[in-house]
Design an enzyme around this catalytic site. Structure first.
Site, PDB file in Angstrom:
ATOM      1  N   CYS A  65       6.151  38.638  12.656  1.00  0.00           N
ATOM      2  CA  CYS A  65       6.954  37.881  13.633  1.00  0.00           C
ATOM      3  C   CYS A  65       7.253  38.709  14.878  1.00  0.00           C
ATOM      4  CB  CYS A  65       8.224  37.384  12.938  1.00  0.00           C
ATOM      5  SG  CYS A  65       9.772  37.603  13.796  1.00  0.00           S
ATOM      6  N   CYS A  68      10.755  39.865  15.592  1.00  0.00           N
ATOM      7  CA  CYS A  68      11.152  40.898  14.635  1.00  0.00           C
ATOM      8  C   CYS A  68      10.645  42.260  15.122  1.00  0.00           C
ATOM      9  CB  CYS A  68      10.599  40.607  13.247  1.00  0.00           C
ATOM     10  SG  CYS A  68      10.996  38.960  12.629  1.00  0.00           S
ATOM     11  N   CYS A 416       5.417   1.501  15.187  1.00  0.00           N
ATOM     12  CA  CYS A 416       6.048   0.228  15.549  1.00  0.00           C
ATOM     13  C   CYS A 416       5.021  -0.677  16.215  1.00  0.00           C
ATOM     14  CB  CYS A 416       7.215   0.456  16.506  1.00  0.00           C
ATOM     15  SG  CYS A 416       8.457   1.602  15.902  1.00  0.00           S
TER      16      CYS A 416
END
Ligand SMILES: *[C@@H]1O[C@H](CO)[C@@H](O)[C@H](O)[C@H]1NC(C)=O
Ligand SMILES: *[C@@H]1O[C@H](CO)[C@@H](O)[C@H](O)[C@H]1NC(C)=O
Ligand SMILES: *[C@@H]1O[C@H](CO)[C@@H](O)[C@H](O)[C@H]1NC(C)=O
Length: 535
Positions: A65, A68, A416
């Site tokens: 990371c 990090c 939808c």
């Protein structure tokens, strides 16, 4: 609910990100070097470590990371200072090697920094800047007692005068153990937001008082002796939440969450300029004091956050006053001008004190109607699917004679759109039968343009049936597959009239049957809302 319980706001996230030192992240490892003072913890060692240490900071990370890696040199240096000078341990957990532990700790992103206190009884996320200095300062403060204790009034007063900008929560002569314990527990969890003081001069009776800047101290008078610990905590923290706010506060990125979590409605005053705010200040301070505990009052700088008007169903005509009932999501506002009468930069709006006071009084008396966001009521219905809008939603769904199925949709929602033709056919079928036509309503409402109440829409489309008859019942949410047969079945089973659409369809011309089969689409998923704009 404790008012520090907050979702991470976008503003805070941006701030935290921007302040991260931009060290060249690629070159270094996120894992602290072996010779550093960072303690490496894993599934087996975490619990014993927790039991041995009253206070420590732990980083939960993944070696790959980027943030990090950026944090790593700061973290190593902070560990050195904190361990050597203050004996505060600093730890690291590699989540790729200790997945179970990280899951237990509810880790959702890397890096997550957690402060563990009282052997794990109190755990909080570190939200500050990810720099060496910020981490050291924060942890050193955590090691100090959450409560400053005094026995001499002189020392207390000297301390209080130094706290001009802070809200002080003071306990005078703790009368009973229960309140004292609650006070110390709250102090531990709210120490980042307030200054806590315990004053004991041996007098018998006591109180907990909130001393907010420029306001009179207010004492907590509730008797906690018959309550559980949890209830006491909630009572006292609610009290602090109310009394620590200024009578007339200010909404911005840092205060917004605490107002949203306050569990009482918020009255907004949107102002154009500082001088305009100042003109109204006295009035709102008075109202804030008068309605303490019922309503919070806060100003909002419309030149910065004017768009927020939309969320309150108000027009961008400033100044205005609006009340947001956060629990129900109802919005109330003092009348604004029609669009045609307002010219930006020219029309000057003046609100009188009387107008404002009457508006607030009417709201508190329950005399106001919420402002509904609504499309215009359609003059003619263009299809057999009834177009429902905010203004007609309650009338249509609460029609006692009809089984009403409503589709809540959004224009951007693909699922939808896909089901729309099938839904039209569904409505056409009921419309083709005289009896069914008078007993079944198939409707749709655009949830982005209309406020609806009484149903929680957590995704689009949401399909809900309101059976004829008893209107106090909850809507029945459709969970089946999106085929016409399945809807026929649903309405027959759950509707009060048991109308069988499949039977009607069978009697119809074969041409229509074909049409229906064409549109037979199965869509199971709901789409989530797109993320909401946050202040
Ligand atoms: C209140 O609680 C604190 C922390 O537990 C303790 O140190 C203090 O002695 C208590 N005071 C009274 C008056 O009970
Ligand atoms: C709380 O108690 C202290 C000490 O008895 C007293 O000085 C103070 O006025 C009280 N506060 C309130 C708001 O009643
Ligand atoms: C409504 O349904 C009836 C019966 O199926 C049909 O004849 C009519 O064309 C439909 N109306 C519209 C506007 O589609």
């Amino acid at each position: 609910m404790m008012f520090t319980k907050s979702k991470s706001s976008t503003l805070a996230a941006i701030a935290a990100c921007a302040s991260t030192l931009m060290v060249n992240a690629q070159e270094q490892s996120a894992t602290a070097p072996e010779d550093s003072l960072v303690v490496k913890l894993g599934t087996d060692t975490f619990k014993p470590f927790l039991e041995e240490n009253d206070l420590f900071l732990a980083e939960f990370f993944a070696p790959w990371c980027g943030h990090c890696k950026t944090l790593a040199p700061h973290y190593v240096e902070a560990a050195k200072v904190l361990q050597e000078e203050y004996e505060i341990p600093i730890a690291q957990v590699d989540c790729t090697e200790n997945q179970e532990l990280c899951m237990e700790q509810g880790i959702k992103g890397y890096p997550t920094l957690k402060v563990f206190k009282k052997n794990g009884d109190i755990v909080s996320d570190y939200q500050g800047q990810r720099t060496k200095d910020a981490i050291i300062q924060y942890m050193v403060k955590q090691a100090l007692p959450a409560v400053s204790e005094f026995t001499e009034s002189e020392a207390l007063n000297e301390f209080l005068t130094k706290q001009q900008d802070n809200v002080v929560i003071a306990q005078y002569n703790a009368a009973e153990g229960a309140l004292n314990q609650t006070f110390y527990n709250i102090a531990e969890s709210l120490r980042d937001n307030f200054v806590f003081v315990n004053y004991q001069d041996g007098e018998a009776s006591g109180n907990v008082s909130v001393i907010a800047p420029k306001q009179e101290p207010v004492a907590f008078t509730e008797d906690l002796s018959s309550l559980t610990n949890e209830e006491s905590l909630e009572k006292l923290s609610d009290f602090i939440s109310v009394e620590s706010k200024p009578y007339f506060g200010e909404i911005d990125g840092s205060s917004y969450e605490s107002y949203m979590n306050a569990e009482i409605p918020l009255a907004y005053f949107f102002y154009n300029s500082e001088s305009e705010r100042a003109e109204y200040e006295e009035l709102f301070v008075k109202l804030g004091a008068e309605y303490r505990g019922k309503l919070n009052f806060a100003g909002l700088d419309a030149s910065k956050y004017g768009k927020h008007a939309e969320n309150l169903n108000m027009k961008e005509q400033f100044p205005f006053i609006a009340i947001h009932e956060t629990e129900s999501n109802f919005k109330f506002g003092l009348d604004q001008l029609p669009e045609s009468e307002f010219v930006e930069g020219e029309t000057k709006i003046v609100l009188t004190a009387k107008e404002i006071e009457d508006f607030v009084a009417s709201y508190v008396a329950g005399e106001l109607k919420p402002i509904l966001k609504s499309e215009e009521v359609p003059v003619v219905q263009e299809s057999n699917v009834t177009k429902v809008v905010g203004k007609t939603h309650d009338d249509i769904r609460f029609d006692t004679d009809k089984d009403v199925l409503i589709k809540y949709y959004a224009p951007w929602c693909g699922h939808c759109k896909k089901m729309a033709p099938m839904f039209e056919t569904l409505a056409d079928v009921y419309a083709a039968d005289e009896d069914a036509k008078s007993k079944v309503v198939i409707g749709k409402i655009d949830g982005t343009l209309n406020d609806v109440f009484g149903i929680e829409i957590s995704g689009y489309p949401t399909l809900a049936l309101y059976p004829a008859g008893d209107m106090s019942k909850e809507p029945i949410i459709y969970q089946g597959s999106r085929t016409i047969e399945s809807f026929f079945e649903f309405i027959k089973e759950n509707g009060a009239h048991s109308i069988d659409g499949a039977e009607i369809l069978e009697k119809l011309a074969p041409a229509e049957e074909e049409l229906e089969e064409d549109e037979d689409v199965i869509i199971e998923d709901e789409e989530e809302f797109p993320s909401q704009d946050e202040l």
